[in-house]
Design a protein around this motif. Structure first.
Motif, short mmCIF file in Angstrom:
data_model
loop_
_atom_site.label_atom_id
_atom_site.label_comp_id
_atom_site.label_asym_id
_atom_site.label_seq_id
_atom_site.Cartn_x
_atom_site.Cartn_y
_atom_site.Cartn_z
N HIS A 49 0.84 -1.19 0.00
CA HIS A 49 0.00 0.00 0.00
C HIS A 49 0.88 1.25 0.00
O HIS A 49 1.88 1.33 0.71
CB HIS A 49 -0.92 0.02 1.22
CG HIS A 49 -1.79 -1.20 1.30
ND1 HIS A 49 -2.84 -1.42 0.44
CD2 HIS A 49 -1.75 -2.27 2.12
CE1 HIS A 49 -3.42 -2.56 0.74
NE2 HIS A 49 -2.78 -3.11 1.75
N GLN A 50 0.47 2.24 -0.76
CA GLN A 50 1.25 3.47 -0.88
C GLN A 50 1.39 4.17 0.46
O GLN A 50 2.46 4.74 0.75
CB GLN A 50 0.60 4.41 -1.90
CG GLN A 50 1.41 5.64 -2.19
CD GLN A 50 2.76 5.29 -2.78
OE1 GLN A 50 2.85 4.50 -3.72
NE2 GLN A 50 3.82 5.87 -2.26
N ASP A 51 0.36 4.13 1.31
CA ASP A 51 0.46 4.81 2.59
C ASP A 51 1.53 4.18 3.49
O ASP A 51 2.18 4.88 4.27
CB ASP A 51 -0.90 4.87 3.30
CG ASP A 51 -1.51 3.50 3.55
OD1 ASP A 51 -1.29 2.58 2.74
OD2 ASP A 51 -2.24 3.36 4.56
N VAL A 52 1.73 2.88 3.35
CA VAL A 52 2.79 2.22 4.12
C VAL A 52 4.16 2.70 3.63
O VAL A 52 5.03 3.06 4.43
CB VAL A 52 2.68 0.67 4.02
CG1 VAL A 52 3.87 -0.01 4.66
CG2 VAL A 52 1.38 0.20 4.65
N ALA A 53 4.35 2.72 2.32
CA ALA A 53 5.61 3.21 1.76
C ALA A 53 5.86 4.65 2.16
O ALA A 53 6.99 5.02 2.52
CB ALA A 53 5.60 3.07 0.23
#
Length: 166
Positions: free
Chosen positions: A83-87
Motif C-alpha cells: 500500500h502506498q500509505d505504508v511506503a
C-alpha cells in the motif's frame, strides 16, 4: 561490512543471514524491533534490513527510533504490505529502501550491494578525499547526484516502490 536483519520470521532471517554470509557479509539477526534496536545501540552496523509487522516494536517504530540515533545508516524495509500509505510512512520515518515480500534472493543481495556502494561513496565524500568511482565519476558529479537524490527522495522511492511491485 556488517548487516543487522530484524524480522520475526525465523526462516526469512536465516535465509537472509545465509545469503549475506555466502556473499562475505557479516550478518546478525533479531526477532523483533526492540531486540533489533538493543543490538543496534550496542554494535556498529553498515546496513539494516527491517520487517514491518513484528511483535514488541514494529518496523516503522524501529526505523523512527534508529533515525533518532543515526541519520545515515541505510535501512531496507521488507513487508507484504504493498500500500502506498505504508511506503509513505516509512519514507517519512527515514527508510532508504522498500521491498515487498516474498523477498527474492537476487533482488535483496543486489539492493544490499547498492547500499554498500552508496555508503562507501558517502564515507569517501565525508573524508574529503578526491573520489572517483569505478566508472570514473568525479567528486563534483557525485555531489550533484547526491544533491539531486536528496531533493527528489520521495519521488525516487515512489518509482522504486512501483518498480518492485510490478
Amino acid at each position: 561490512m556488517k548487516i543487522l536483519i530484524v524480522d520475526d520470521d525465523d526462516s526469512l532471517r536465516t535465509m537472509l543471514k545465509d545469503l549475506c554470509e555466502k556473499d562475505g557479509i557479516e550478518a546478525e539477526t533479531a526477532a523483533d524491533g526492540q531486540s533489533g534496536f538493543n543490538l543496534f545501540r550496542k554494535q556498529d552496523y553498515d546496513i539494516l534490513i527491517v520487517d514491518y509487522h513484528m511483535p514488541v516494536m514494529n518496523g516503522l517504530e524501529l526505523v523512527q527510533e534508529i533515525r533518532l540515533e543515526n541519520q545515515q545508516i541505510p535501512i531496507l524495509v521488507l513487508t507484504e504490505d504493498n500500500h502506498q500509505d505504508v511506503a509513505n510512512a516509512f519514507r517519512k520515518a527515514g527508510a532508504t529502501d522498500f521491498a515487498l515480500k516474498p523477498a527474492k534472493e537476487l533482488d535483496i543481495i543486489s539492493r544490499i550491494h547498492l547500499h554498500i556502494q552508496i555508503a562507501n561513496m558517502r564515507k569517501r565524500l565525508e573524508s574529503e578525499e578526491d573520489v572517483y568511482s569505478a566508472k570514473g565519476i568525479s567528486k563534483g558529479t557525485l555531489e550533484a547526484v547526491a544533491h539531486f537524490l536528496k531533493e527528489h527522495r520521495g519521488q525516487i522511492l515512489l518509482i522504486l516502490f512501483h518498480k518492485v511491485s510490478d
